[in-house]
Design an enzyme around this catalytic site. Structure first.
Site, PDB file in Angstrom:
ATOM      1  N   LYS A 114       1.028   5.603   6.571  1.00  0.00           N
ATOM      2  CA  LYS A 114       0.248   6.854   6.491  1.00  0.00           C
ATOM      3  C   LYS A 114       1.064   8.054   6.965  1.00  0.00           C
ATOM      4  O   LYS A 114       0.882   9.153   6.472  1.00  0.00           O
ATOM      5  CB  LYS A 114      -1.076   6.720   7.252  1.00  0.00           C
ATOM      6  CG  LYS A 114      -2.060   5.826   6.517  1.00  0.00           C
ATOM      7  CD  LYS A 114      -3.508   6.059   6.913  1.00  0.00           C
ATOM      8  CE  LYS A 114      -4.423   5.258   5.983  1.00  0.00           C
ATOM      9  NZ  LYS A 114      -5.797   5.188   6.427  1.00  0.00           N
ATOM     10  N   LYS A 196      -1.206  -2.162  -1.462  1.00  0.00           N
ATOM     11  CA  LYS A 196      -2.624  -2.541  -1.456  1.00  0.00           C
ATOM     12  C   LYS A 196      -3.474  -1.462  -2.142  1.00  0.00           C
ATOM     13  O   LYS A 196      -3.096  -0.278  -2.158  1.00  0.00           O
ATOM     14  CB  LYS A 196      -3.113  -2.820  -0.042  1.00  0.00           C
ATOM     15  CG  LYS A 196      -3.500  -1.611   0.759  1.00  0.00           C
ATOM     16  CD  LYS A 196      -4.463  -1.989   1.889  1.00  0.00           C
ATOM     17  CE  LYS A 196      -4.838  -0.744   2.673  1.00  0.00           C
ATOM     18  NZ  LYS A 196      -6.089  -0.810   3.366  1.00  0.00           N
ATOM     19  N   LYS A 199      -8.711   3.432  -1.208  1.00  0.00           N
ATOM     20  CA  LYS A 199      -9.637   4.440  -1.736  1.00  0.00           C
ATOM     21  C   LYS A 199      -9.065   5.848  -1.666  1.00  0.00           C
ATOM     22  O   LYS A 199      -9.526   6.738  -2.371  1.00  0.00           O
ATOM     23  CB  LYS A 199     -11.006   4.360  -1.040  1.00  0.00           C
ATOM     24  CG  LYS A 199     -10.972   4.555   0.462  1.00  0.00           C
ATOM     25  CD  LYS A 199     -12.381   4.514   1.033  1.00  0.00           C
ATOM     26  CE  LYS A 199     -12.606   3.452   2.068  1.00  0.00           C
ATOM     27  NZ  LYS A 199     -11.690   3.418   3.221  1.00  0.00           N
TER      28      LYS A 199
HETATM   29  N1  AQP Z   1      -7.023  -3.586  -0.911  1.00  0.00           N
HETATM   30  C1  AQP Z   1      -7.780  -4.257  -0.051  1.00  0.00           C
HETATM   31  N2  AQP Z   1      -7.977  -5.570  -0.199  1.00  0.00           N
HETATM   32  C2  AQP Z   1      -8.771  -6.265   0.665  1.00  0.00           C
HETATM   33  N3  AQP Z   1      -9.407  -5.678   1.710  1.00  0.00           N
HETATM   34  C3  AQP Z   1      -9.242  -4.363   1.893  1.00  0.00           C
HETATM   35  N4  AQP Z   1      -9.707  -3.497   2.795  1.00  0.00           N
HETATM   36  C4  AQP Z   1      -9.238  -2.262   2.528  1.00  0.00           C
HETATM   37  N5  AQP Z   1      -8.454  -2.290   1.439  1.00  0.00           N
HETATM   38  C5  AQP Z   1      -8.420  -3.578   1.027  1.00  0.00           C
HETATM   39  C6  AQP Z   1     -10.607  -3.860   3.869  1.00  0.00           C
HETATM   40  O1  AQP Z   1     -11.708  -2.962   3.840  1.00  0.00           O
HETATM   41  C7  AQP Z   1     -12.169  -2.776   5.171  1.00  0.00           C
HETATM   42  C8  AQP Z   1     -12.398  -1.341   5.454  1.00  0.00           C
HETATM   43  O2  AQP Z   1     -11.242  -0.594   5.365  1.00  0.00           O
HETATM   44  P1  AQP Z   1     -11.212   0.885   5.922  1.00  0.00           P
HETATM   45  O3  AQP Z   1     -11.905   1.788   5.015  1.00  0.00           O
HETATM   46  O4  AQP Z   1     -11.730   0.918   7.318  1.00  0.00           O
HETATM   47  O5  AQP Z   1      -9.704   1.189   6.040  1.00  0.00           O
HETATM   48  P2  AQP Z   1      -8.504   0.809   5.154  1.00  0.00           P
HETATM   49  O6  AQP Z   1      -8.146  -0.626   5.360  1.00  0.00           O
HETATM   50  O7  AQP Z   1      -7.446   1.813   5.453  1.00  0.00           O
HETATM   51  O8  AQP Z   1      -9.055   0.967   3.660  1.00  0.00           O
HETATM   52  P3  AQP Z   1      -8.497   1.905   2.517  1.00  0.00           P
HETATM   53  O9  AQP Z   1      -9.368   1.713   1.327  1.00  0.00           O
HETATM   54  O10 AQP Z   1      -7.030   1.689   2.336  1.00  0.00           O
HETATM   55  O11 AQP Z   1      -8.795   3.338   3.127  1.00  0.00           O
HETATM   56  P4  AQP Z   1      -7.836   4.554   3.242  1.00  0.00           P
HETATM   57  O12 AQP Z   1      -7.335   4.813   1.842  1.00  0.00           O
HETATM   58  O13 AQP Z   1      -8.649   5.666   3.790  1.00  0.00           O
HETATM   59  O14 AQP Z   1      -6.732   4.159   4.179  1.00  0.00           O
HETATM   60  C9  AQP Z   1     -11.174  -3.436   6.108  1.00  0.00           C
HETATM   61  O15 AQP Z   1     -11.705  -4.673   6.506  1.00  0.00           O
HETATM   62  C10 AQP Z   1      -9.980  -3.632   5.231  1.00  0.00           C
HETATM   63  O16 AQP Z   1      -9.234  -4.762   5.635  1.00  0.00           O
END
Ligand code: AQP
Length: 333
Positions: A114, A196, A199
């Site tokens: 990030k 990965k 969102k």
């Molecule tokens: N690609 C993924 N595959 C499986 N699990 C995923 N998680 C996120 N992306 C994947 C799981 O979703 C939960 C919530 O995630 P979060 O929103 O708290 O943070 P994150 O992991 O940073 O998710 P994003 O979508 O990648 O958000 P941004 O883009 O804002 O950083 C967690 O249990 C995570 O493991």
């Protein structure tokens, strides 16, 4: 409380959740509601580590609550609450910061990723993200934390901090265990299957959001990056793109990877991508419809938020008081 184990998890309202958040997290939570005392949060404080548009963030928090319920989380069975409504999360973070070393935070993969993606805004919150996450979990004495594989490192920090605090003062926190699903633990980006699915990806073709309509979903899968040998075989190392699509198809149809290979042994990528798109679109449609219905009833959502806040606060307040007492702070009468 009864003797069921406590489970805690959260999603950030940093965008519309993707099918990665769904299959890696929320979908699994639904199955745990009867077995455990479940507490699921909308991690809005965490989203502030990356620049947000305030009015959008506010709307997305409510939308995420509606999505939780539309996916099958039942506010009568589990606690659903917004992280910033329970001020103990921020307060415990301060205490835990005093036993956290900068080195253990600066080597986190998510911090490095990030920081590179948001080079203009590398802030202390971004680095401190895992300590806030540790507070989320430890405040509720959660035994189990269901997360995708991407969050495993952060959970290790939560465990380390619990053990460190317990050793320095006296046994206070439950040391949480990760619960990582076998399949779908890491859904990869459709445009770069070595990354990965996220969102907040700037490339909208990289992810399927839980708001995408059928045509958009089918178009995004058609454009998904794959190799050129046109064989539907699961091989993450050499065929990351097609293996990712097979994982997604398996999660949305319940078919094993082996039976997918058999079903498509004489078909090409074009046919397969269409089938994956159709399976995902029909899996998401009832959820999106239900979420949109719930969003028409804001009073209900606000009531769920208030109930969740009350229940979560009661537990969090107890833990924080205990922590304050142990570290030597004078509690007000
Ligand atoms: N690609 C993924 N595959 C499986 N699990 C995923 N998680 C996120 N992306 C994947 C799981 O979703 C939960 C919530 O995630 P979060 O929103 O708290 O943070 P994150 O992991 O940073 O998710 P994003 O979508 O990648 O958000 P941004 O883009 O804002 O950083 C967690 O249990 C995570 O493991």
């Amino acid at each position: 409380m009864d003797d069921k184990k406590i489970m805690f998890s959260a999603v950030q309202p940093s965008g519309i959740p993707t099918i990665g958040n769904y299959v890696g997290a929320i979908k699994n939570w639904v199955d745990f509601q009867d077995e455990f005392n479940c507490i699921f949060s909308i991690a809005d404080l965490h989203t502030l580590t990356v620049k947000q548009e305030p009015s959008e963030l506010r709307a997305r928090s409510l939308e995420l609550l509606a999505l939780y319920i539309a996916c099958g989380l039942d506010p009568e069975k589990c606690i659903l609450f917004v992280q910033s409504h329970v001020h103990e999360h921020a307060e415990l973070t301060w205490i835990l910061n005093t036993i956290t070393y900068p080195g253990e935070l600066s080597r986190m993969t998510q911090f490095k990723d990030k920081s590179a993606r948001h080079a203009e805004n590398v802030n202390m919150g971004l680095m401190d993200y895992p300590v806030l996450m540790a507070s989320d979990i430890l405040l509720y004495n959660a035994h189990l934390v269901p997360v995708g594989a991407d969050q495993k490192q952060h959970l290790e920090i939560a465990r380390d901090l619990a053990i460190r605090f317990n050793n320095r003062y006296s046994p206070t926190f439950v040391v949480p265990e990760p619960y990582i699903p076998k399949v779908g633990a890491k859904v990869m980006s459709l445009s770069d299957p070595t990354k990965k699915m996220s969102k907040s990806d700037d490339n909208l073709n990289g992810f399927i959001s839980m708001n995408d309509d059928t045509d958009t979903i089918i178009r995004k899968f058609k454009r998904a990056v794959t190799d050129s040998d046109n064989k539907i075989v699961y091989d993450v190392e050499n065929k990351a793109g097609i293996s990712n699509l097979m994982t997604i198809y398996s999660l949305f149809t319940g078919l094993s990877l082996e039976s997918i290979e058999n079903e498509f042994s004489d078909k090409g990528y074009g046919d397969f991508k269409l089938k994956v798109g159709e399976a995902v679109a029909s899996g998401l449609k009832p959820i999106t419809d239900k979420k949109n219905d719930l969003l028409k009833n804001k009073d209900y959502l606000i009531k769920v938020m208030a109930d969740g806040r009350e229940k979560a606060s009661r537990i969090a307040m107890r833990t924080l008081k205990k922590v304050y007492r142990k570290v030597g702070l004078v509690l007000p009468e």
